[in-house]
Design a protein around this motif. Structure first.
Motif, PDB file in Angstrom:
ATOM      1  N   PHE A  32      31.220  39.524  40.049  1.00  6.42           N
ATOM      2  CA  PHE A  32      32.040  38.518  40.734  1.00  6.42           C
ATOM      3  C   PHE A  32      33.451  39.026  41.022  1.00  6.42           C
ATOM      4  O   PHE A  32      34.317  38.257  41.437  1.00  6.42           O
ATOM      5  CB  PHE A  32      32.132  37.240  39.881  1.00  6.42           C
ATOM      6  CG  PHE A  32      30.815  36.574  39.635  1.00  6.42           C
ATOM      7  CD1 PHE A  32      30.223  35.786  40.616  1.00  6.42           C
ATOM      8  CD2 PHE A  32      30.154  36.724  38.421  1.00  6.42           C
ATOM      9  CE1 PHE A  32      29.015  35.160  40.397  1.00  6.42           C
ATOM     10  CE2 PHE A  32      28.944  36.100  38.191  1.00  6.42           C
ATOM     11  CZ  PHE A  32      28.362  35.325  39.184  1.00  6.42           C
ATOM     12  N   ASN A  33      33.683  40.304  40.784  1.00  8.14           N
ATOM     13  CA  ASN A  33      35.022  40.866  40.964  1.00  8.14           C
ATOM     14  C   ASN A  33      35.309  41.106  42.451  1.00  8.14           C
ATOM     15  O   ASN A  33      34.493  41.694  43.174  1.00  8.14           O
ATOM     16  CB  ASN A  33      35.136  42.192  40.204  1.00  8.14           C
ATOM     17  CG  ASN A  33      36.563  42.677  40.115  1.00  8.14           C
ATOM     18  OD1 ASN A  33      37.493  41.946  40.421  1.00  8.14           O
ATOM     19  ND2 ASN A  33      36.719  43.921  39.678  1.00  8.14           N
ATOM     20  N   ASN A  34      36.457  40.666  42.904  1.00  6.35           N
ATOM     21  CA  ASN A  34      36.815  40.740  44.321  1.00  6.35           C
ATOM     22  C   ASN A  34      37.416  42.094  44.687  1.00  6.35           C
ATOM     23  O   ASN A  34      38.474  42.181  45.315  1.00  6.35           O
ATOM     24  CB  ASN A  34      37.799  39.616  44.673  1.00  6.35           C
ATOM     25  CG  ASN A  34      37.965  39.462  46.170  1.00  6.35           C
ATOM     26  OD1 ASN A  34      37.143  39.929  46.946  1.00  6.35           O
ATOM     27  ND2 ASN A  34      39.047  38.828  46.577  1.00  6.35           N
ATOM     28  N   THR A  35      36.738  43.159  44.279  1.00  8.51           N
ATOM     29  CA  THR A  35      37.147  44.511  44.637  1.00  8.51           C
ATOM     30  C   THR A  35      35.999  45.461  44.337  1.00  8.51           C
ATOM     31  O   THR A  35      35.154  45.180  43.485  1.00  8.51           O
ATOM     32  CB  THR A  35      38.402  44.957  43.855  1.00  8.51           C
ATOM     33  OG1 THR A  35      38.734  46.303  44.232  1.00  8.51           O
ATOM     34  CG2 THR A  35      38.163  44.910  42.365  1.00  8.51           C
ATOM     35  N   ARG A  36      35.994  46.579  45.033  1.00  4.44           N
ATOM     36  CA  ARG A  36      34.969  47.585  44.771  1.00  4.44           C
ATOM     37  C   ARG A  36      35.320  48.463  43.582  1.00  4.44           C
ATOM     38  O   ARG A  36      34.483  49.232  43.114  1.00  4.44           O
ATOM     39  CB  ARG A  36      34.751  48.454  46.008  1.00  4.44           C
ATOM     40  CG  ARG A  36      33.987  47.734  47.112  1.00  4.44           C
ATOM     41  CD  ARG A  36      33.502  48.691  48.168  1.00  4.44           C
ATOM     42  NE  ARG A  36      32.579  48.013  49.051  1.00  4.44           N
ATOM     43  CZ  ARG A  36      31.276  47.893  48.840  1.00  4.44           C
ATOM     44  NH1 ARG A  36      30.740  48.411  47.755  1.00  4.44           N
ATOM     45  NH2 ARG A  36      30.500  47.251  49.695  1.00  4.44           N
ATOM     46  N   LEU A  37      36.549  48.377  43.111  1.00  6.69           N
ATOM     47  CA  LEU A  37      36.960  49.162  41.950  1.00  6.69           C
ATOM     48  C   LEU A  37      36.554  48.428  40.682  1.00  6.69           C
ATOM     49  O   LEU A  37      37.017  47.314  40.422  1.00  6.69           O
ATOM     50  CB  LEU A  37      38.482  49.377  41.977  1.00  6.69           C
ATOM     51  CG  LEU A  37      39.030  50.092  43.224  1.00  6.69           C
ATOM     52  CD1 LEU A  37      40.550  50.158  43.163  1.00  6.69           C
ATOM     53  CD2 LEU A  37      38.432  51.489  43.342  1.00  6.69           C
ATOM     54  N   SER A  38      35.686  49.048  39.894  1.00  3.70           N
ATOM     55  CA  SER A  38      35.151  48.367  38.709  1.00  3.70           C
ATOM     56  C   SER A  38      36.106  48.410  37.519  1.00  3.70           C
ATOM     57  O   SER A  38      35.829  47.809  36.489  1.00  3.70           O
ATOM     58  CB  SER A  38      33.817  49.014  38.302  1.00  3.70           C
ATOM     59  OG  SER A  38      33.991  50.405  38.064  1.00  3.70           O
ATOM     60  N   GLY A  39      37.224  49.102  37.644  1.00  2.00           N
ATOM     61  CA  GLY A  39      38.121  49.231  36.507  1.00  2.00           C
ATOM     62  C   GLY A  39      39.188  48.159  36.418  1.00  2.00           C
ATOM     63  O   GLY A  39      39.911  48.102  35.423  1.00  2.00           O
ATOM     64  N   GLU A  40      39.303  47.317  37.440  1.00  3.46           N
ATOM     65  CA  GLU A  40      40.334  46.286  37.406  1.00  3.46           C
ATOM     66  C   GLU A  40      39.809  44.994  38.022  1.00  3.46           C
ATOM     67  O   GLU A  40      38.934  45.006  38.876  1.00  3.46           O
ATOM     68  CB  GLU A  40      41.583  46.753  38.165  1.00  3.46           C
ATOM     69  CG  GLU A  40      41.310  47.191  39.587  1.00  3.46           C
ATOM     70  CD  GLU A  40      42.557  47.671  40.293  1.00  3.46           C
ATOM     71  OE1 GLU A  40      43.666  47.245  39.892  1.00  3.46           O
ATOM     72  OE2 GLU A  40      42.441  48.459  41.253  1.00  3.46           O
ATOM     73  N   TRP A  41      40.369  43.874  37.573  1.00  2.00           N
ATOM     74  CA  TRP A  41      39.943  42.555  38.042  1.00  2.00           C
ATOM     75  C   TRP A  41      40.893  42.074  39.136  1.00  2.00           C
ATOM     76  O   TRP A  41      42.095  42.006  38.960  1.00  2.00           O
ATOM     77  CB  TRP A  41      39.933  41.566  36.880  1.00  2.00           C
ATOM     78  CG  TRP A  41      39.514  40.184  37.284  1.00  2.00           C
ATOM     79  CD1 TRP A  41      40.320  39.129  37.553  1.00  2.00           C
ATOM     80  CD2 TRP A  41      38.186  39.717  37.483  1.00  2.00           C
ATOM     81  NE1 TRP A  41      39.581  38.027  37.909  1.00  2.00           N
ATOM     82  CE2 TRP A  41      38.264  38.359  37.874  1.00  2.00           C
ATOM     83  CE3 TRP A  41      36.919  40.312  37.374  1.00  2.00           C
ATOM     84  CZ2 TRP A  41      37.133  37.589  38.140  1.00  2.00           C
ATOM     85  CZ3 TRP A  41      35.800  39.553  37.638  1.00  2.00           C
ATOM     86  CH2 TRP A  41      35.910  38.202  38.017  1.00  2.00           C
ATOM     87  N   LYS A  42      40.317  41.706  40.296  1.00  2.00           N
ATOM     88  CA  LYS A  42      41.117  41.293  41.449  1.00  2.00           C
ATOM     89  C   LYS A  42      40.831  39.861  41.883  1.00  2.00           C
ATOM     90  O   LYS A  42      41.286  39.445  42.948  1.00  2.00           O
ATOM     91  CB  LYS A  42      40.851  42.238  42.627  1.00  2.00           C
ATOM     92  CG  LYS A  42      41.396  43.633  42.439  1.00  2.00           C
ATOM     93  CD  LYS A  42      42.919  43.640  42.480  1.00  2.00           C
ATOM     94  CE  LYS A  42      43.447  45.059  42.430  1.00  2.00           C
ATOM     95  NZ  LYS A  42      44.917  45.092  42.528  1.00  2.00           N
ATOM     96  N   GLY A  43      40.078  39.120  41.089  1.00  2.00           N
ATOM     97  CA  GLY A  43      39.779  37.751  41.481  1.00  2.00           C
ATOM     98  C   GLY A  43      38.285  37.495  41.568  1.00  2.00           C
ATOM     99  O   GLY A  43      37.458  38.407  41.470  1.00  2.00           O
ATOM    100  N   PHE A  44      37.954  36.217  41.759  1.00  2.00           N
ATOM    101  CA  PHE A  44      36.555  35.769  41.740  1.00  2.00           C
ATOM    102  C   PHE A  44      36.014  35.671  43.168  1.00  2.00           C
ATOM    103  O   PHE A  44      36.695  35.177  44.070  1.00  2.00           O
ATOM    104  CB  PHE A  44      36.470  34.398  41.064  1.00  2.00           C
ATOM    105  CG  PHE A  44      35.072  33.920  40.811  1.00  2.00           C
ATOM    106  CD1 PHE A  44      34.422  34.237  39.642  1.00  2.00           C
ATOM    107  CD2 PHE A  44      34.410  33.163  41.766  1.00  2.00           C
ATOM    108  CE1 PHE A  44      33.131  33.796  39.409  1.00  2.00           C
ATOM    109  CE2 PHE A  44      33.128  32.710  41.548  1.00  2.00           C
ATOM    110  CZ  PHE A  44      32.478  33.029  40.363  1.00  2.00           C
ATOM    111  N   THR A  45      34.763  36.159  43.370  1.00  2.00           N
ATOM    112  CA  THR A  45      34.149  36.097  44.691  1.00  2.00           C
ATOM    113  C   THR A  45      32.621  36.141  44.588  1.00  2.00           C
ATOM    114  O   THR A  45      32.072  36.682  43.621  1.00  2.00           O
ATOM    115  CB  THR A  45      34.616  37.271  45.572  1.00  2.00           C
ATOM    116  OG1 THR A  45      34.035  37.138  46.874  1.00  2.00           O
ATOM    117  CG2 THR A  45      34.184  38.597  44.981  1.00  2.00           C
TER     118      THR A  45
END
Length: 268
Positions: A32-45
């Motif tokens: 559900f992370n709003n980014t393709r980078l799995s190392g940081e959380w950018k929001g819900f999607t």
């Protein structure tokens, strides 16, 4: 007086649960992370879940997976149930050995099963494809159905069947009105377990699948070699959700079967 368990046993159990389930929770969260980078959380999607529906390769793998799972489950449920019924009256001298053979696919390593089936298909000059995957899944799924149905038959007893015979029921009437209703929760539970095992199988399918018979676990493996993407996290999450749901349903039917009354009015 009830004995108290040692506190270290509770701590050990908690650590084991964390070790097993935290990696799964990480996959679910990052799906559900709003980014393709799995190392940081950018929001819900929900973007990665919707993109799965637009991926032709995912839909093709899903179609193959469901086709294999449905056909192999139906065949394995029928064959496993018939095996349990036919071996029920077997002489105890032989029953133990045959039970061991029926349990063998459950305990044998998947890599051995997959390799042995690959050698068999190669020796018989059978082209690898969806048919070989279905045959392989039927092969190991029969044992799961047999184990569940056989356990149900063992706990059922023969009192109702003997009573039905004494009342003049034929063998078919006894099976239809007495035996089948008693073992039906076990049959349904066995079918659900077989479907789950087929849905999640990778190792055996990897050995016996062809270019046009890629299943979801094989597709996930091929994509992971290029790196873990949010779509793969979402796909894994859906597989986990479906698998857990099916296992809980199987457990529900098993518990329902145990709770059935052994003595009831015979409808014959």
């Amino acid at each position: 007086m009830k004995k108290k368990s040692h506190p270290l046993l509770g701590i050990h159990s908690l650590l084991m649960m964390i070790f097993i389930y935290v990696p799964i929770l990480v996959i679910i969260v990052y799906s559900f992370n709003n980014t393709r980078l799995s190392g940081e959380w950018k929001g819900f999607t929900f973007e990665w879940y919707t993109s799965l529906l637009k991926d032709r390769h995912v839909m093709e793998a899903l179609t193959n997976t469901l086709t294999v799972a449905v056909i192999s489950t139906l065949a394995a449920t029928l064959l496993g149930t018939l095996a349990a019924l036919s071996l029920r009256n077997l002489n105890k001298r032989w029953k133990g050995g045959i039970n061991g053979l029926m349990y063998l696919p459950v305990v044998i390593p998947d890599i051995i099963m997959g390799l042995s089936l690959l050698v068999l298909f190669s020796q018989m000059h059978v082209p690898l494809g969806k048919t070989t995957v279905i045959i392989a899944h039927i092969t190991f799924s029969i044992s799961y159905v047999y184990v569940v149905v056989n356990a149900r038959l063992a706990g059922m007893g023969r009192q109702l069947e003997e009573a039905a015979s004494d009342l003049g029921a034929t063998s078919w009437q006894t099976f239809r009105h007495v035996t089948l209703p008693q073992i039906s929760p076990g049959i349904i539970a066995g079918a659900l377990i077989a479907f789950t095992m087929s849905l999640d199988d990778f190792m055996v399918s990897f050995f016996v699948s062809g270019p046009s018979s890629t299943t979801l676990p094989i597709y996930i493996y091929s994509q992971v070699k290029r790196g873990i993407s949010p779509e793969i996290n979402a796909l894994c999450t859906l597989l986990i959700l479906v698998s857990v749901t099916l296992i809980l349903l199987a457990q529900f039917f098993l518990n329902r079967g145990k709770g059935q009354k052994k003595h009831k009015t015979l409808p014959i």
